[in-house]
Design a protein around this motif. Structure first.
Motif, short mmCIF file in Angstrom:
data_model
loop_
_atom_site.label_atom_id
_atom_site.label_comp_id
_atom_site.label_asym_id
_atom_site.label_seq_id
_atom_site.Cartn_x
_atom_site.Cartn_y
_atom_site.Cartn_z
N LEU A 247 -7.62 7.87 -8.32
CA LEU A 247 -7.85 6.90 -7.25
C LEU A 247 -6.68 6.89 -6.27
O LEU A 247 -6.86 6.90 -5.06
N LEU A 248 -5.47 6.88 -6.83
CA LEU A 248 -4.29 6.88 -5.98
C LEU A 248 -4.17 8.19 -5.18
O LEU A 248 -3.76 8.19 -4.02
N SER B 231 3.81 9.88 -10.34
CA SER B 231 2.76 9.75 -11.34
C SER B 231 2.08 11.07 -11.59
O SER B 231 1.83 11.47 -12.73
N VAL C 66 2.66 7.76 -6.13
CA VAL C 66 1.70 8.74 -6.64
C VAL C 66 2.37 10.04 -6.99
O VAL C 66 2.07 10.68 -7.99
N GLN D 109 -6.43 8.03 -2.22
CA GLN D 109 -5.85 7.19 -1.17
C GLN D 109 -4.74 7.94 -0.43
O GLN D 109 -4.61 7.84 0.79
N LEU D 110 -3.94 8.66 -1.18
CA LEU D 110 -2.85 9.43 -0.58
C LEU D 110 -3.39 10.47 0.38
O LEU D 110 -2.90 10.64 1.50
N LYS E 128 -7.02 6.24 -12.76
CA LYS E 128 -6.12 5.53 -11.84
C LYS E 128 -5.34 6.52 -10.97
O LYS E 128 -5.16 6.30 -9.77
N GLN E 129 -4.89 7.61 -11.59
CA GLN E 129 -4.16 8.60 -10.83
C GLN E 129 -5.06 9.26 -9.78
O GLN E 129 -4.64 9.53 -8.66
N PHE F 248 0.83 -1.20 0.00
CA PHE F 248 0.00 0.00 0.00
C PHE F 248 0.86 1.25 0.00
O PHE F 248 0.66 2.18 -0.79
N ILE G 1 2.65 1.99 -3.23
CA ILE G 1 1.76 2.61 -4.21
C ILE G 1 1.59 4.09 -3.90
O ILE G 1 1.69 4.95 -4.78
N CYS G 2 1.41 4.41 -2.63
CA CYS G 2 1.21 5.81 -2.24
C CYS G 2 2.44 6.65 -2.56
O CYS G 2 2.32 7.77 -3.03
N LYS H 46 7.50 7.64 3.84
CA LYS H 46 6.96 6.59 2.97
C LYS H 46 7.69 5.32 3.38
O LYS H 46 8.76 5.38 3.96
#
Length: 704
Positions: A63-64, A19, A16, A67-68, A60-61, A9, A12-13, A109
């Motif tokens: 969504l991430l 990205s 971001v 979450q961030l 997708k960006q 998780f 992925i964060c 992170k």
């Protein structure tokens, strides 16, 4: 699988940011420069509303990004200002504003190397607390918080199995890992309270670690803002003025001594000479007449260097390193015993101190046919305590202004707080009984023990002086009692052999009630008193020993010292079963065995059997360094604590990095030790000497 959820998780964060930035218009370097001036930072925030529009993202960006934001921006804030500032952070991150990106960038992170012991993620401390953003709801400044996520023992044991630590060995390394915790740093608006931060991130961590037994904690002192850097108080300003004034007196006295006085001992220049840095420097660098005890200078200096190196290793164990679990493997190598068994060098100090006290005592009673007991005690106390008091004063007041960082406040709890509360116990030399944890000036425990031994030394010295036969019997009985006391306490407390290898060493029962306890450490000082008596009785006599015997004694002493040094290795081996009798014997006898090796070294050098060893130990360089060794001993841990506590990133544990840092410590401490000796130690000692010895016979106890 749940254990893997957390790293996946957070990986992925952390992705971001890259990205999102890939679709972001370029930002000029002027906009993201780290400008501390609030005006320029405020002007940065007064851009057009258009610049606050969120950057367009694909599904997708987006969504991430959601979450961030859910992870790094608070929810359920307890006060309205924190809620508004959290919204500002949310908007700022969506618009990729520099101040908001800095706040996110300053937060942790998931780091690499967790299974190697990289448990403390420092974040970007300095960047966080320098953040400033002017908004309609008041300015936003950064607050840096470090949360601790502590696993239970079952989880910790399972993690250690990844490093092939068996359940059997786990019992041996338990003390080292018992307080292990993942430190997670976050940067949030300073209007948010510690409870707001804890409520949000503990909920996040518990949801991510569902099924794992972890505990999340956060203390008020673990959150830092730029306002925590408090200005100097009136007391602290007074202390600075006093110290600078003292140095000013030294400077004036130095000029007077150079331009107006030619003789240090002239009646009108003694006081000036006492303060003169020029005169005191000459005393340090003076060659002086040779003495039978010149080898003591080299032994003292090398032992001091050994102490500094050992304490540098301790700093790497106490403070975060990226490979802390490597220490468990390092202990299994024989080379580690140079450090884990190196506490024996303190017994070298005890032996030398006892020997010099004994030599000085018998020289005085032979010359004066008596002893001025008031002067005997008072001079010793005043010789040791004033320089110590200057250092304790700095520990108690000025230290917290000398740095900052994620672990700074934790370091101050160990370094400064004990001196603020128990400074008097240190200056009265009773802290090993009054307040053994945490100690005010950790290394001062030796001075406490040494002072107590000095005060009690007449119990051995007077019988040897008045009635040698009774004195010999008394000496043997007191020494045997010390060994028996050491054995008894090691036995009833079931101590393992050697010093525990743990980053919680100072809080262990062994350290507080055995390692620094005078009743368990007295044996080597008693040996020193006996050696001093022997040196006095054989002074001026030629003792003939054939070379075969000399060579044999040298080999025996070296073998004995090596056995004492590396003997602790056995107790760290996984295959070794704890044996109560074996451990108690080793603890109670190994220090004396080491000391007997030092005794032969000193005796051989005194009587002409030291060869090149005596030549090296008696060299001019060691004489000079020996005169500043007390200042080095007083100050070196302060510098090591400050450097480690102010670190903005974790270190790396290895023999090379430890030795590299340790030799840097030694070089710096020679410079600082010389300055402290010239400006404070020698002037204070000269004043004490002039005050106490005026009109009295000169007493010559040892100089530590």
């Amino acid at each position: 699988m749940k254990l893997l959820t957390v790293p996946i998780f957070f990986s992925i964060c952390s992705f971001v940011k890259c990205s999102v930035n890939s679709v972001t218009p370029s930002i000029s370097s002027n906009e993201i420069s780290d400008n501390r001036l609030n005006k320029s930072q405020a002007s940065e925030s007064n851009g057009s509303e258009k610049s606050r529009q969120p950057v367009k993202l694909n599904m997708k960006q987006g969504l991430l990004m959601n979450q961030l934001l859910a992870m790094y921006t608070l929810g359920e804030e307890s006060n309205q200002l924190c809620k508004e500032h959290s919204k500002e952070l949310n908007v700022g991150l969506r618009a990729l504003e520099p101040w908001a990106l800095k706040m996110f960038d300053s937060s942790s992170k998931l780091q690499a190397g967790i299974l190697e012991g990289n448990l403390f993620e420092f974040g970007a401390f300095q960047q966080c607390i320098q953040i400033y953003r002017d908004t309609n709801h008041g300015p936003i400044r950064g607050k840096f918080c470090s949360l601790k996520v502590k696993p239970d023992m079952n989880l910790l044991q399972k993690i250690l199995e990844f490093r092939n630590v068996s359940r059997r060995r786990f019992s041996k390394v338990y003390q080292f890992v018992s307080n292990a915790a993942l430190a997670w740093s976050v940067c949030i608006p300073d209007s948010c309270s510690t409870q707001d931060v804890f409520r949000h991130f503990s909920k996040t961590f518990y949801s991510l670690s569902e099924g794992l037994n972890v505990t999340v904690s956060l203390r008020d002192k673990d959150c830092v803002t730029i306002f925590d850097d408090k200005p100097l108080s009136a007391t602290e300003l007074s202390i600075i003025v006093f110290l600078l004034g003292f140095i000013g007196v030294v400077a004036v006295a130095s000029l007077l001594h150079i331009f107006y006085f030619t003789s240090d001992e002239a009646s009108d220049s003694k006081l000036v000479s006492a303060f003169s840095a020029y005169a005191n420097s000459r005393r340090i660098f003076s060659n002086g007449p040779n003495s039978d005890l010149d080898c003591v200078h080299g032994i003292r200096v090398l032992s001091t260097c050994y102490v500094v190196i050992g304490h540098r290793y301790l700093m790497l164990m106490f403070f975060p390193v990226v490979n802390s679990l490597k220490i468990m493997d390092w202990v299994l190598y024989y080379r580690s015993t140079a450090i884990t068994g190196g506490t024996l060098c303190v017994d070298t100090f005890f032996m030398i101190s006892g020997m010099l006290v004994s030599v000085g005592f018998f020289s005085e009673v032979k010359k004066s046919h008596g002893m001025n007991w008031v002067l005997f005690y008072l001079y010793r106390y005043m010789r040791i305590t004033p320089p110590l008091a200057v250092v304790v004063l700095c520990y108690s007041t000025l230290v917290h202004h000398l740095g900052s960082g994620p672990v700074w406040h934790e370091m101050l709890d160990i370094l400064q707080k004990p001196c603020q509360e128990y400074w008097w116990a240190t200056l009265l030399h009773v802290q090993n009984y009054v307040h053994p944890f945490p100690l005010c000036m950790t290394q001062a425990w030796y001075l406490t023990c040494d002072m107590q031994y000095y005060f009690l030394s007449p119990l051995i010295l007077v019988p040897l002086w008045k009635c040698p036969v009774f004195g010999y019997i008394n000496f043997v009985l007191v020494y045997a009692l010390s060994i028996a006391s050491n054995f008894y306490f090691a036995w009833i407390n079931r101590y393992d052999g050697g010093v525990p290898v743990t980053n919680q060493l100072f809080s262990t029962h062994y350290f507080q009630h055995h390692y620094i306890a005078p009743h368990t450490r007295a044996a080597t000082y008693i040996i020193g008193l006996g050696v001093g008596y022997t040196v006095h009785k054989t002074k001026g006599r030629t003792i003939q020993i054939n070379y075969a015997t000399v060579a044999s004694l040298w080999m025996i002493s070296i073998a004995t010292m090596l056995a004492s040094l590396v003997g602790c290795h056995t107790f760290h081996e996984e295959s070794h079963d704890y044996n109560r009798l074996e451990a108690a014997i080793f603890i109670s006898c190994s220090r004396s065995a080491w000391t007997f090796g030092i005794v032969w070294m000193v005796w051989a050098c005194i009587h002409g059997y030291g060869g090149p060893i005596n030549y090296v130990l008696s060299s001019y360089l060691f004489r000079v360094l020996g005169r500043i060794s007390y200042s080095i001993y007083l100050l070196h841990m302060l510098m090591q604590y400050l450097m480690s506590g102010a670190a903005k990133m974790p270190g790396y544990f290895s023999d090379f990095s430890a030795l590299y840092a340790a030799f840097g410590d030694l070089f710096i401490m020679v410079v600082i030790g010389f300055a402290f000796t010239v400006c404070f130690e020698l002037p204070l000692i000269r004043l004490v000497t002039m005050a106490l010895k005026q009109g009295h016979a000169k007493v010559n106890p040892s100089k530590e």
